[in-house]
Scaffold this motif. Structure first.
Motif, mmCIF file in Angstrom:
data_model
loop_
_atom_site.group_PDB
_atom_site.id
_atom_site.type_symbol
_atom_site.label_atom_id
_atom_site.label_comp_id
_atom_site.label_asym_id
_atom_site.label_seq_id
_atom_site.Cartn_x
_atom_site.Cartn_y
_atom_site.Cartn_z
ATOM 1 N N ALA A 32 0.987 -1.224 0.095
ATOM 2 C CA ALA A 32 -0.046 -0.190 0.037
ATOM 3 C C ALA A 32 0.909 1.217 0.080
ATOM 4 C CB ALA A 32 -0.841 -0.021 1.246
ATOM 5 N N ASP A 33 0.312 2.490 -0.474
ATOM 6 C CA ASP A 33 1.088 3.628 -0.576
ATOM 7 C C ASP A 33 1.539 3.964 0.820
ATOM 8 O OD1 ASP A 33 0.451 3.999 -3.289
ATOM 9 O OD2 ASP A 33 -1.377 4.962 -2.932
ATOM 10 N N HIS A 34 1.047 4.174 1.827
ATOM 11 C CA HIS A 34 1.350 4.359 3.110
ATOM 12 C C HIS A 34 2.587 3.482 3.819
ATOM 13 C CE1 HIS A 34 -1.806 1.276 4.519
ATOM 14 N NE2 HIS A 34 -0.877 1.061 5.582
ATOM 15 N N ASP A 35 2.376 2.230 3.005
ATOM 16 C CA ASP A 35 3.742 1.310 3.456
ATOM 17 C C ASP A 35 5.054 1.764 2.752
ATOM 18 O OD1 ASP A 35 2.378 -0.455 5.383
ATOM 19 O OD2 ASP A 35 1.485 -1.636 3.748
ATOM 20 N N VAL A 36 4.851 2.083 1.392
ATOM 21 C CA VAL A 36 5.745 2.669 0.744
ATOM 22 C C VAL A 36 6.437 3.874 1.419
ATOM 23 C CG1 VAL A 36 6.794 3.829 -1.431
ATOM 24 C CG2 VAL A 36 4.895 1.839 -1.546
ATOM 25 N N ILE A 37 5.567 4.862 1.700
ATOM 26 C CA ILE A 37 5.932 5.915 2.552
ATOM 27 C C ILE A 37 6.639 5.582 3.840
ATOM 28 C CG2 ILE A 37 5.280 8.201 3.753
ATOM 29 C CD1 ILE A 37 3.251 8.343 1.666
ATOM 30 N N GLU A 38 6.321 4.699 4.563
ATOM 31 C CA GLU A 38 6.947 4.265 5.619
ATOM 32 C C GLU A 38 8.046 3.773 5.629
ATOM 33 O OE1 GLU A 38 3.951 1.809 7.978
ATOM 34 O OE2 GLU A 38 2.974 3.481 8.520
ATOM 35 N N ILE A 39 8.407 2.849 4.417
ATOM 36 C CA ILE A 39 9.783 2.347 4.041
ATOM 37 C C ILE A 39 10.665 3.429 3.768
ATOM 38 C CG2 ILE A 39 10.983 0.875 2.437
ATOM 39 C CD1 ILE A 39 8.486 -0.767 2.416
ATOM 40 N N ALA A 40 10.121 4.222 3.095
ATOM 41 C CA ALA A 40 11.092 5.529 2.595
ATOM 42 C C ALA A 40 11.508 6.288 3.896
ATOM 43 C CB ALA A 40 10.314 6.633 1.726
ATOM 44 N N VAL A 41 10.766 6.341 4.945
ATOM 45 C CA VAL A 41 10.995 7.136 6.217
ATOM 46 C C VAL A 41 11.894 6.276 7.006
ATOM 47 C CG1 VAL A 41 10.307 7.912 8.520
ATOM 48 C CG2 VAL A 41 8.674 8.435 6.338
ATOM 49 N N LYS A 42 11.761 4.967 7.189
ATOM 50 C CA LYS A 42 12.595 4.040 7.872
ATOM 51 C C LYS A 42 14.239 3.757 7.151
ATOM 52 C CE LYS A 42 12.815 -0.629 9.428
ATOM 53 N NZ LYS A 42 12.271 -2.111 9.190
ATOM 54 N N GLU A 43 14.287 3.898 5.882
ATOM 55 C CA GLU A 43 15.294 3.804 5.204
ATOM 56 C C GLU A 43 16.032 5.120 4.705
ATOM 57 O OE1 GLU A 43 15.539 0.795 2.152
ATOM 58 O OE2 GLU A 43 14.532 -0.692 3.309
ATOM 59 N N ASN A 44 15.250 6.042 5.212
ATOM 60 C CA ASN A 44 15.848 7.491 5.119
ATOM 61 C C ASN A 44 16.079 7.974 3.567
ATOM 62 O OD1 ASN A 44 16.476 9.987 6.055
ATOM 63 N ND2 ASN A 44 18.594 9.580 6.076
ATOM 64 N N ARG A 45 14.963 7.260 2.874
ATOM 65 C CA ARG A 45 15.121 7.681 1.260
ATOM 66 C C ARG A 45 14.148 8.759 0.775
ATOM 67 N NH1 ARG A 45 18.004 3.558 -1.330
ATOM 68 N NH2 ARG A 45 19.007 1.950 -0.025
ATOM 69 N N LEU A 46 14.513 9.212 -0.454
ATOM 70 C CA LEU A 46 13.627 10.167 -1.065
ATOM 71 C C LEU A 46 12.815 9.196 -2.091
ATOM 72 C CD1 LEU A 46 16.473 12.730 -2.278
ATOM 73 C CD2 LEU A 46 14.646 13.147 -0.773
ATOM 74 N N LEU A 47 11.571 9.554 -2.052
ATOM 75 C CA LEU A 47 10.500 8.809 -2.860
ATOM 76 C C LEU A 47 10.410 9.336 -3.954
ATOM 77 C CD1 LEU A 47 8.151 6.789 -2.930
ATOM 78 C CD2 LEU A 47 6.721 8.556 -1.602
ATOM 79 N N ILE A 48 10.411 8.388 -5.072
ATOM 80 C CA ILE A 48 10.006 8.568 -6.464
ATOM 81 C C ILE A 48 8.855 8.032 -6.992
ATOM 82 C CG2 ILE A 48 10.955 8.908 -8.765
ATOM 83 C CD1 ILE A 48 13.740 8.205 -7.790
ATOM 84 N N THR A 49 7.589 8.998 -7.404
ATOM 85 C CA THR A 49 6.433 8.179 -7.648
ATOM 86 C C THR A 49 5.786 8.895 -9.021
ATOM 87 O OG1 THR A 49 4.374 7.481 -6.683
ATOM 88 C CG2 THR A 49 5.369 9.598 -6.125
#
Length: 117
Positions: A36-53
């Motif tokens: 899910a989208d919120h899980d993608v964001i949570e992974i980006a936060v956890k791994e300290n990554r910028l999200l491309i979408t």
């Protein structure tokens, strides 16, 4: 250099192009398919990554305050493109020194606009 996470809808050839050009990037479609989208964001936060979408729903989740935002978001609003085009555009933006951290960056053929997150 920043690390990136490409959402499942980001073209795989563009992901491979960025990877082959030395960009630290992972692709949701290969490592976390169908989350899910919120899980993608949570992974980006956890791994300290910028999200491309290519999915505007991430902005809705972030700006309604229902989820902690990632370091930054790069949202492509380009309707038609070759398989590697988005990767080429992003690589050019990185090379030019564009700052993504702390912003929701919208990329169109006419240019970019940013909003602080």
């Amino acid at each position: 250099m920043s690390g990136y996470i490409a959402d499942e809808n980001f073209p795989y050839p563009s992901f491979e192009f960025l990877l082959s050009n030395g960009i630290d990037i992972i692709h949701v479609g290969t490592q976390f398919p169908s989350i899910a989208d919120h899980d993608v964001i949570e992974i980006a936060v956890k791994e300290n990554r910028l999200l491309i979408t290519l999915d505007r729903d991430h902005g809705e989740l972030i700006f309604t305050g229902t989820i902690d935002p990632p370091r930054g978001v790069i949202y492509f609003r380009i309707p038609r493109y070759s398989p590697t085009y988005l990767g080429e555009v992003l690589l050019d933006m990185i090379a030019e020194g564009m700052e993504f951290e702390g912003f929701f960056t919208v990329v169109t053929r006419r240019g970019t606009r940013r909003r602080a997150i």
